[in-house]
Design an enzyme around this catalytic site. Structure first.
Site, PDB file in Angstrom:
ATOM      1  N   ASP A 153      15.426  62.758 -37.997  1.00 31.28           N
ATOM      2  CA  ASP A 153      14.195  63.549 -38.711  1.00 31.28           C
ATOM      3  C   ASP A 153      13.187  64.180 -37.432  1.00 31.28           C
ATOM      4  OD1 ASP A 153      14.684  63.521 -41.699  1.00 31.28           O
ATOM      5  OD2 ASP A 153      12.407  62.306 -41.816  1.00 31.28           O
ATOM      6  N   ASP A 301       9.001  50.331 -48.940  1.00 27.29           N
ATOM      7  CA  ASP A 301       9.931  48.660 -49.219  1.00 27.29           C
ATOM      8  C   ASP A 301       9.565  48.114 -49.934  1.00 27.29           C
ATOM      9  OD1 ASP A 301       7.259  48.715 -47.988  1.00 27.29           O
ATOM     10  OD2 ASP A 301       8.027  48.509 -46.081  1.00 27.29           O
TER      11      ASP A 301
END
Length: 656
Positions: A153, A301
């Site tokens: 990224d 997550d």
């Protein structure tokens, strides 16, 4: 007839608990559910006995006045922490270890071809030293049908070149929407459209190095078709800031050990294990069925586990050290990370899965969310309140806990002893009262703010990525973090000294009576906790990362001399030897390492028993060193507490 003082009688229950603890606990099998239920049940019963006494005997009648309001507020906050502890104790009553299951089902796909596995290394701004460790480890994975991809990224050309040199995939996307979750979703969409689309995807943070058997061991638990995700523990090859700054990394495990070694195996036994991001593997069919990684929270997550559970997929936990990573080295980064975890959890509760809301989450997962909510929203505010309450007495004469010494000994002490003995029995000595308080206190205010922001405001909320790596060679005093603790230390010490040494207006000894002794002890304890917190804010220099014990026989070539030596510690750029003497700083030669060969070396300094070397490996040797340091089986660091060693190391560290 002999008369026994009330105080001595009050100690009876605590003495019995201590005696039973020292005599019986070492003989009990901590994996047995029966013993866990009995011990945790006893601790919970004593906690509620204490809480009943607190609410009925230690607070004044409720009124809209400062003392009743403060007394009731603190008592209710304490009650919420007991509710949180009770739910945590319930979860800890069971334990599941899946190592045997993974061994039995290794290669479950045979005689068919091995499943295709992608390994995604998500990165944003990590430096080459951090990333190359992970890349080298991922290239050495022993599962045959594995492809490695770096998801960048940061869109860095130098990283593209590094990936090409290592022969692994490099993926970028046009924007950074939804941070890490968006990065992984983009990669998954691209890969699922290709002919060799993966059956499973393993996720690694940029600073987590997989051991050779990470994929093969995690893959074994997917033999059950209902398993959507396998999580493995996170171990760290460096000391976290509290361990390092207090000099106790050899005797006190990292702050996350209790969660990964004890809480997650217990959660797995109840069917509520959670994904923790890195070091996990997901079935692509499961994650694509729920629309990819969720993006409604910065802790995607945990939310992923809940989404999978709602869709009927299981998250399971394999408690084996299969990866190792870089813990935050700076205290600021450590606190930022925990604040982000808290904020993400609050976003889940506010926007997605309120434990009492209307959705399809099963009851056990609702309790899982409630457990997390109570932990974040009570533990850290309670730690702050515990520092402030004695100050209300010393400066304003407000008694928050109105109790005698005899009552505290009779009600609080047995509860405290039972909880500490049980938790240390379960966790191999991970609970050291004052140090646990320090670890909570350091992040207490940012986490308390994150709770309020996450629950009370709709967002979006800004967050920072945890920085890793960087220059750690200087002493750094974290003044912004230290300043509130210094102020509290001065206020606590000032109130104590003035009240005990004069009849000045601040002296309210007539108010608390015998309870003044309780407040005095409470104050002294707070002073010790604040002093440790201040010491933890002084960041000590760190040597080469990591510098591990690697005791073996080696040779050092200096000019025409070949010197036998013992390798004591080894890092990617440094080593310490025992044996060779008379070497001058600056001398150059080669350190001959088994299976790696002669590595260019320069003497940095003599030591009492040998010397320290700076190493300059070539690229192939660098990769071999990384593999040797990080990819072998076993867990780095210490996994249990050693109180005697801890006290010795702490005293040595604080005296420097």
């Amino acid at each position: 007839m002999l008369s026994v003082s009330p105080l001595l009688s009050a100690f009876a229950a605590s003495a019995i608990l201590l005696g039973l603890g020292f005599l019986v606990l070492p003989a009990l099998d901590r994996t047995r559910t029966l013993w866990r239920v009995l011990l945790l049940g006893t601790a919970a019963a004593l906690a509620w006995r204490y809480m009943a006494w607190r609410l009925t005997a230690t607070v004044p009648p409720f009124a809209l006045a400062p003392e009743p309001l403060l007394a009731w507020s603190f008592a209710l906050l304490e009650g919420l922490t007991v509710i949180s502890s009770t739910l945590a104790f319930l979860i800890l009553t069971r334990l599941r270890e899946r190592g045997g299951e993974a061994s039995r089902h290794a290669g479950w796909w045979r005689p068919g071809p091995p499943p295709r596995v992608d390994v995604y290394i998500a990165t944003y701004n990590e430096e080459l030293e951090v990333l190359e460790r992970t890349i080298v480890g991922a290239k050495g994975l022993d599962h045959p049908a594995t492809r490695v991809f770096v998801l960048d990224d940061g869109r860095r050309d130098w990283l593209r070149a590094v990936c090409a040199r290592h022969g692994i995939g490099y993926l970028v996307r046009p924007d950074n929407a939804h941070a890490k979750a968006g990065n992984i979703n983009h990669a998954l969409r691209r890969r699922m459209a290709e002919p060799d689309a993966p059956d499973f995807v393993a996720v690694l943070d940029a600073d987590f190095v997989p051991h050779r058997n990470f994929v093969s061991r995690a893959l074994a638990l997917f033999h059950a078709p209902t398993v959507g995700l396998v999580q493995t523990p996170q171990h760290f090859f460096n000391a976290d800031p509290i361990q390092h700054n207090l000099g106790i990394s050899g005797a006190y495990p990292d702050e996350q050990r209790h969660f990964f070694d004890n809480v997650e195996p217990s959660r797995d036994a109840w069917g509520i294990a959670v994904c923790c991001g890195t070091s996990s593997m997901v079935r692509t069919r499961a994650v694509t069925a729920i629309g990819g990684l969720p993006t409604e929270s910065v802790t995607e997550d945990f939310l992923l586990s809940l989404r999978l559970a709602e869709a009927g997929w299981e998250t399971v936990y394999l408690n084996e050290p299969l990866t190792e990573g870089l813990a935050p080295e700076g205290l600021q980064e450590y606190i930022v990370q925990r604040g982000r975890w808290c904020l993400g959890m609050m976003q889940i509760i506010r926007n997605v899965y309120n434990p009492f809301g209307h959705h399809g989450l099963p009851l056990r997962h609702r309790l899982s969310v409630l457990d997390s909510l109570l932990y974040w929203s009570t533990t850290f505010p309670f730690r702050l309140a515990s520092l402030l309450c004695p100050l209300f007495y010393w400066y304003f004469g407000v008694t928050v806990v109105n109790a005698s010494v005899v009552e505290i000994v009779a009600y609080y002490l047995p509860y405290y002893i039972a909880v500490m003995m049980t938790l240390n029995w379960l966790s191999n000595g991970l609970f050291v009262p004052m140090l646990n308080d320090v670890s909570q206190l350091l992040a207490a205010w940012p986490i308390t703010r994150a709770v309020a922001a996450g629950l009370l405001t709709p967002g979006p909320h800004k967050f920072r990525v945890t920085a890793k790596g960087g220059d750690r060679t200087r002493v750094v005093v974290q003044w912004p973090l230290m300043r509130p603790f210094l102020v509290l230390l001065v206020l606590t010490l000032g109130g104590l000294v003035v009240s005990l040494t004069s009849d000045f207006a601040f002296n309210f000894s007539h108010v608390a009576g015998d309870g003044r002794v309780i407040i005095l002890f409470w104050t002294l304890y707070n002073l010790a906790v604040l002093a440790l917190a201040i010491a933890a804010c002084i960041e000590r220099p760190r040597a080469d990362r990591p510098l591990r014990q690697q005791v073996e026989r080696v040779e050092l070539e200096i000019g025409s001399r070949r010197l036998g030596a013992w390798l004591v510690t080894l890092g990617a750029g440094e080593a310490r030897l025992s044996g060779p003497a008379g070497l001058a700083p600056g001398q150059e030669g080669h350190l001959v390492l088994p299976e790696i060969g002669p590595v260019a070396a320069r003497v940095l300094a003599e030591t009492p028993d040998g010397c320290r070397l700076a190493l300059a490996p070539d690229r192939a040797q660098q990769a071999a060193l990384i593999a040797r340091l990080h990819t072998a089986e076993g867990a780095p660091g210490t996994g249990r507490g050693d109180l005697a060693l801890m006290l010795r190391d702490l005293a040595r560290s604080l005296s420097r």
